[in-house]
Design a protein around this motif. Structure first.
Motif, PDB file in Angstrom:
ATOM      1  N   THR A 175      -2.429  -6.207  -0.581  1.00  0.00           N
ATOM      2  CA  THR A 175      -2.770  -4.783  -0.533  1.00  0.00           C
ATOM      3  C   THR A 175      -3.582  -4.529   0.729  1.00  0.00           C
ATOM      4  N   ASN A 198      -0.769  -1.906  -5.871  1.00  0.00           N
ATOM      5  CA  ASN A 198      -1.102  -2.607  -7.108  1.00  0.00           C
ATOM      6  C   ASN A 198       0.152  -3.136  -7.798  1.00  0.00           C
ATOM      7  N   VAL A 204      -7.060  -2.834   1.631  1.00  0.00           N
ATOM      8  CA  VAL A 204      -7.097  -1.560   0.883  1.00  0.00           C
ATOM      9  C   VAL A 204      -7.250  -1.892  -0.594  1.00  0.00           C
ATOM     10  N   VAL A 227       0.854  -1.188   0.000  1.00  0.00           N
ATOM     11  CA  VAL A 227       0.000   0.000   0.000  1.00  0.00           C
ATOM     12  C   VAL A 227       0.886   1.233   0.000  1.00  0.00           C
ATOM     13  N   ASN A 228       0.497   2.258  -0.752  1.00  0.00           N
ATOM     14  CA  ASN A 228       1.234   3.522  -0.780  1.00  0.00           C
ATOM     15  C   ASN A 228       0.552   4.556   0.107  1.00  0.00           C
ATOM     16  N   MET A 283      -9.369   0.088  -2.445  1.00  0.00           N
ATOM     17  CA  MET A 283      -9.656   1.412  -2.997  1.00  0.00           C
ATOM     18  C   MET A 283      -9.085   2.427  -2.016  1.00  0.00           C
ATOM     19  N   PRO A 284      -9.058   3.717  -2.375  1.00  0.00           N
ATOM     20  CA  PRO A 284      -8.495   4.704  -1.453  1.00  0.00           C
ATOM     21  C   PRO A 284      -9.102   4.580  -0.042  1.00  0.00           C
ATOM     22  N   TYR A 285      -8.202   4.514   0.964  1.00  0.00           N
ATOM     23  CA  TYR A 285      -8.632   4.353   2.350  1.00  0.00           C
ATOM     24  C   TYR A 285      -8.125   5.559   3.146  1.00  0.00           C
ATOM     25  N   LYS A 286      -9.045   6.255   3.801  1.00  0.00           N
ATOM     26  CA  LYS A 286      -8.691   7.475   4.514  1.00  0.00           C
ATOM     27  C   LYS A 286      -8.011   7.144   5.844  1.00  0.00           C
ATOM     28  N   PHE A 293      -4.693   9.523   2.170  1.00  0.00           N
ATOM     29  CA  PHE A 293      -5.383   8.344   1.645  1.00  0.00           C
ATOM     30  C   PHE A 293      -4.347   7.262   1.316  1.00  0.00           C
ATOM     31  N   MET A 323      -3.373   4.162  -0.761  1.00  0.00           N
ATOM     32  CA  MET A 323      -3.733   3.656  -2.085  1.00  0.00           C
ATOM     33  C   MET A 323      -3.107   2.278  -2.285  1.00  0.00           C
TER      34      MET A 323
END
Length: 829
Positions: free
Chosen positions: A575, A556, A659, A537-538, A661-664, A551, A553
């Motif tokens: 991810t 991938n 994660v 995850v970034n 999709m974008p995770y806050k 967020f 991301m």
């Protein structure tokens, strides 16, 4: 001869003096080992061993054996019966040997009751364990047996000396004194003389003439052929000159001198040969005094001069640290055996230095990274524990010739010998024992670094958005002590990595071309090693610090074009993000109760702090390891040729957040206690080791675009390894705005340095690159052999009584039996 032997033994057992001598021997040993409070006391020491016996018995024997042997010839001379003895059909040597065996038999008789000490620890006092109904005894029986053999050989020389002393006089007191003086000099005199600095290299030769040099090894349970030959040589020497003394009663002929001279020459030649060609038999249960083949090779090939100062010394050391000191000394003595004269060492007691010298020494040690530990186990004064600074460390001074620069360089390296295992208190017995396990590795590791003039090549791959050199320079600097570090792009060039022992891919963020992947794949097929440091995850930390949220991301890896490759080899970086209650912190501004704005350090569950289970040489005894937004790593596939080992994992209080999709991520509720119901997952893998023969990612695929000569293509690898870690930042160092580089593992929020980051990555690379066995030394495991503290506390008086009184009672009982036996036998006659 056997009649004479029987007569001598019978004479001893018919005399009360002999029994008194043996009782004094047993009483002295018993009081020191079981009653008098000191580090020699077995019950106070807490270790399941009878090493104390083998430390003090040589000194007690200095009085016992001369008392036993003083009458053997002196009494015969005084009474005139020696002339009658020479009229018997016996040669001089048969007479001497019969009396020698008689003296030796009495020594064995004095040692037999001490087996009670061994059996007390073996059956009852040791912290024994029961597995499947079978008791595993904690005492090292093999080591004890070897030590008894060593003590027997030492006593054998004392008896030979006693025979000689008794042959030169008819006065038993004179024989006693002469025997004691000669035995004392042989035991400790040569060692004392050799300690003077002006001897130089000759000092070692002088030391080897003494008994203690050879007895020290055997008293540990190590039987060395050169020690055995030394003992036999000394026994033969004294028996030969005893024969020469007895020959003085008749005219000494030339052939007598010739025979004795020939024997002495043979003895000298045998000892010279044995000093260079020898065989060692380590009788200890875990072969604790047997160096690995790797260590032996490194030491025997070493050309550098090494001087080692060990600062673990002093009379007030707690018992566990004294045990560690002895282990260090024993190890360095082993090193000297294989390193010829290239290694010297000394132990330094800082407390003996004056205040100014001590302050200066401590400053120098601090500059070398050597740090003390505090111990309160030394003594107590009026109920208050006295804390003492202890330096379980060494400074290694190298004097080495570097061929590539044609220069002689001398440098000092500090070495902390005590592990920083976070699972135990540093000065605990378990941590000290674990540290003893790694002593050989730590010393040989340093020696290996300096002795290798040509270092293996390591490559940090670039061209895919990997960590820039400035952010990984701390790791590169540390690795440069072992390897020649290079950085560069692959650019699809087949064979470009052939000369590299291992490569590191550190946090890639850009797509890999198929050509680059093919180069990596064939590098693995050729036996190449890869350390993958990959984020699942970034997360942008700059955003969260400036906006209070960011967020996450999905990295991938499919878009990076390496997911299928890592998957093919047997692992998958997921991810997801792991939150852990065992975490480091983040510093944020807050308002105090007085309304004042200030910085607060909050627990930040997105920064897990990992500890390991010591299940592999890579992660054994390493410290805490800091991660940032770490992802889980799964092992995949069912290839039986690939062995998969989890190296790092989360704690037993973990929360895994997928994660897709974008995770806050924000600081909401950061100052509130965590909801523990969310942290119910445990031990999620974050790093895995893959070992075996890998199948090529390109098996069955068209490779025309990547390789012109298809005969070079391999679809099955040689046996090799790779490591996959689900966090690229584990290798990242902090760079201050001033450009200052912080150590690897430094946390800019708490200002702590997590040493586990460096230890893990260094061990990982060393393991991947290790073809000859350095890392296997770390795998050695020595048992912590302790007494059963419950038994000691509840039955201390019982076992003190048993081990002091019972051996003496056995001797008295035997004496009474012999008295009545003789009375019945001769009464009938």
């Amino acid at each position: 001869m056997f009649s004479l032997l029987k007569k001598e033994i019978s004479t001893f057992f018919s005399s009360i003096i002999g029994y008194i001598v043996i009782i004094v021997f047993l009483l002295a040993n018993g009081l020191i080992m079981w009653i008098f409070p000191s580090s020699l006391n077995i019950l106070d020491g807490g270790y399941a061993t009878i090493d104390t016996l083998f430390n003090i018995a040589p000194w007690v024997f200095l009085f016992l054996i001369p008392a036993v042997t003083m009458r053997l010839f002196a009494e015969e001379k005084r009474t005139g019966t020696i002339e009658l003895l020479f009229t018997k059909p016996l040669t001089n040597f048969q007479i001497i040997f019969a009396k020698y065996l008689a003296g030796l038999s009495l020594v064995i008789f004095s040692l037999l009751p001490t087996l009670i000490y061994y059996f007390s620890v073996y059956f009852w006092l040791g912290d024994n364990i029961t597995i499947d109904g079978k008791t595993q005894h904690i005492i090292d029986s093999g080591g004890a047996m070897g030590a008894y053999i060593g003590l027997f050989f030492l006593a054998s020389i004392y008896v030979a000396v006693g025979i000689f002393a008794s042959s030169i006089t008819e006065n038993q007191i004179v024989a006693f004194i002469v025997s004691m003086i000669i035995s004392f000099f042989l035991f400790i005199g040569f060692e004392s003389i050799s300690s003077f600095d002006f001897w130089g290299a000759i000092g070692d030769i002088i030391d080897k003439l003494g008994i203690n040099n050879h007895y020290k090894s055997m008293s540990r349970g190590v039987i060395d052929t050169k020690d055995v030959i030394y003992f036999l040589s000394m026994i033969t020497f004294f028996l030969l000159i005893t024969n020469l003394i007895l020959l003085k009663r008749v005219k000494i002929k030339k052939n007598h001198i010739f025979k004795i001279s020939a024997f002495l020459i043979i003895i000298i030649v045998l000892n010279i040969i044995s000093a260079n060609i020898f065989k060692r038999f380590d009788l200890t249960s875990e072969k604790r005094y047997t160096l690995s083949d790797y260590s032996k090779n490194e030491l025997s090939e070493m050309e550098q001069q090494i001087y080692i100062k060990v600062y673990l010394d002093g009379g007030k050391l707690p018992i566990p640290f004294k045990k560690m000191k002895n282990s260090i000394k024993e190890l360095l003595d082993e090193f000297k055996v294989y390193a010829d004269d290239n290694i010297e060492y000394e132990f330094i007691n800082l407390s003996k230095e004056d205040a100014i010298e001590r302050k200066s020494t401590k400053k120098e040690l601090a500059q070398l990274g050597v740090v003390p530990v505090s111990s309160s186990q030394v003594e107590e004064d009026e109920g208050q524990a006295i804390y003492t600074e202890i330096y379980p460390s060494a400074v290694i001074t190298y004097t080495a010739y570097y061929e590539r620069i044609d220069s002689i360089i001398t440098r000092d390296i500090g070495l902390n010998l005590l592990n920083n295992d976070p699972n135990f208190d540093q000065s605990s017995e378990i941590n000290i024992n674990n540290s003893i396990n790694t002593l050989e590795y730590k010393f040989i590791n340093e020696i290996t670094k300096i002795s290798k003039d040509a270092k293996p090549n390591i490559a940090f791959i670039e061209g895919h958005g990997e960590l820039p050199e400035l952010e990984i320079v701390a790791l590169q600097s540390r690795l440069s002590e072992y390897y020649r570090i290079m950085r560069g792009r692959i650019d699809g060039k087949h064979g470009i990595l052939d000369n590299y022992k291992a490569i590191v891919i550190a946090k890639p963020t850009e797509k890999f071309t198929e050509a680059d992947k093919f180069v990596l794949d064939q590098y693995v097929m050729q036996g190449g090693k890869i350390l993958w440091l990959v984020d699942g995850v970034n997360v942008n930390m700059d955003s969260i610090l400036s906006l209070n949220h960011t967020f996450a991301m999905p990295a991938n890896l499919q878009k990076l074009n390496i997911e299928d490759q890592i998957f093919k080899y047997g692992a998958r970086v997921n991810t997801d993000i792991l939150q852990d209650l065992n975490c480091s912190g983040i510093r944020l501004k807050g308002v105090s109760q007085t309304g004042e704005e200030r910085d607060y350090l909050y627990e930040w569950h997105y920064f897990p702090v990992l500890t390991t289970k010591n299940n592999h040489v890579i992660n054994k005894y390493i410290n805490f390891l800091k991660t940032e937004f770490v992802s889980s790593v799964d092992t995949v596939g069912n290839d039986t040729e690939i062995k998969k080992t989890v190296l790092l994992s989360s704690s037993n209080k973990t929360n895994k957040i997928g994660v897709n999709m974008p995770y806050k991520i924000d600081f909401k509720d950061i100052n509130l206690p965590p909801n523990k119901n969310r942290f119910l997952t445990r031990n999620i893998p974050t790093a895995v080791l893959l070992e075996g023969k890998f199948t090529s990612l390109y098996k069955g695929r068209i490779i025309d675009n990547y390789l012109n000569d298809k005969s070079l293509y391999l679809e099955k690898s040689k046996k090799t390894q790779m490591i996959v870690v689900g966090d690229g930042d584990v290798a990242k160092n902090v760079v201050k705005s001033t450009g200052e580089i912080q150590p690897l593992g430094f946390d800019k929020y708490s200002l702590m340095t997590f040493k586990g980051n460096e230890e893990f990555l260094l061990n990982a690379i060393n393991y991947l690159c290790d073809d000859s066995g350095l890392m296997t030394i770390r795998a050695r495991q020595l048992k912590l052999r302790l007494l059963d503290k419950t038994v000691v506390e509840k039955q201390k008086f019982l076992w003190q009584t048993v081990n002091v009184a019972l051996p003496i009672f056995v001797v008295i009982l035997f004496g009474v039996f012999m008295f009545f036996f003789r009375k019945m036998k001769y009464g009938k006659n």
